[in-house]
Design a protein around this motif. Sequence first.
Motif, mmCIF file in Angstrom:
data_model
loop_
_atom_site.group_PDB
_atom_site.id
_atom_site.type_symbol
_atom_site.label_atom_id
_atom_site.label_comp_id
_atom_site.label_asym_id
_atom_site.label_seq_id
_atom_site.Cartn_x
_atom_site.Cartn_y
_atom_site.Cartn_z
ATOM 1 N N GLY A 131 0.800 -1.210 0.000
ATOM 2 C CA GLY A 131 0.000 0.000 0.000
ATOM 3 C C GLY A 131 0.836 1.264 0.000
ATOM 4 O O GLY A 131 0.341 2.350 0.284
ATOM 5 N N ILE A 132 2.106 1.130 -0.326
ATOM 6 C CA ILE A 132 3.028 2.273 -0.348
ATOM 7 C C ILE A 132 3.554 2.437 -1.761
ATOM 8 O O ILE A 132 3.817 1.457 -2.450
ATOM 9 N N GLY A 133 3.703 3.672 -2.164
ATOM 10 C CA GLY A 133 4.238 3.957 -3.481
ATOM 11 C C GLY A 133 5.630 4.538 -3.391
ATOM 12 O O GLY A 133 5.950 5.290 -2.468
ATOM 13 N N LEU A 134 6.461 4.163 -4.349
ATOM 14 C CA LEU A 134 7.820 4.680 -4.416
ATOM 15 C C LEU A 134 8.162 4.871 -5.881
ATOM 16 O O LEU A 134 7.923 3.981 -6.704
ATOM 17 N N GLY A 135 8.671 6.028 -6.220
ATOM 18 C CA GLY A 135 9.036 6.313 -7.597
ATOM 19 C C GLY A 135 9.999 7.480 -7.677
ATOM 20 O O GLY A 135 10.462 7.994 -6.670
ATOM 21 N N ASP A 136 10.248 7.893 -8.891
ATOM 22 C CA ASP A 136 11.138 9.010 -9.161
ATOM 23 C C ASP A 136 10.293 10.252 -9.436
ATOM 24 O O ASP A 136 9.414 10.218 -10.307
#
Length: 196
Positions: A131-136
């Motif tokens: 349920g966590i988002g990680l990106g640039d």
Amino acid sequence: MLSYLAVALPEGTSAAARLLALQCALRMNTHMRIRLSKGVMRSLRLDAAPGPWAELEHARWLRTAPGQAADEIDAELLDVTLLGQAPAGPDRRRAADWALRASSSSAARDIGPLSRLANVYLTVHTDPESGIGLGDIEQMGRACGTQLAELASTLEQLVRTGLLESWQACPDSGDLQWIPARGTGIRVGDYAREVP
């Protein structure tokens, strides 16, 4: 598809045109034609805006057919590399419906096209397990067609409207992390469960 459109569309393409392009790319048939109902355009909150169509025509990305029906818009996509980017027809249609729901959920009803496009981007890049988002952050800016300063205010708007619980960006690495608000919007897992 969002990553592809970030490269395929001109840098200054508006968020409204990008939302429209996403629907067109996902709904096209094997002859690169699309037929969007006015209902889809209303759901995108673009029913009264000829600007996105004109913008995509000016970019030579699509061409609308003359003599439109009262309840739908026909167009031909001109970017032939789309045929190699898109998944099979049924999966594209499910993805188009999912993206439409993510960009027009009740919580997203009163926000602008940039915030709706950002919500689609964040939702699709959120890990359904954690349920966590990680990106640039720069990649998100390109996909949404916006500058980083405007992106920060857009993320804050998503927090204020209850679509996003929190977000943070690391200025050194360019990493962006976010947590979608619980119980709002459409989760990426909703689409994943629909695909066979």
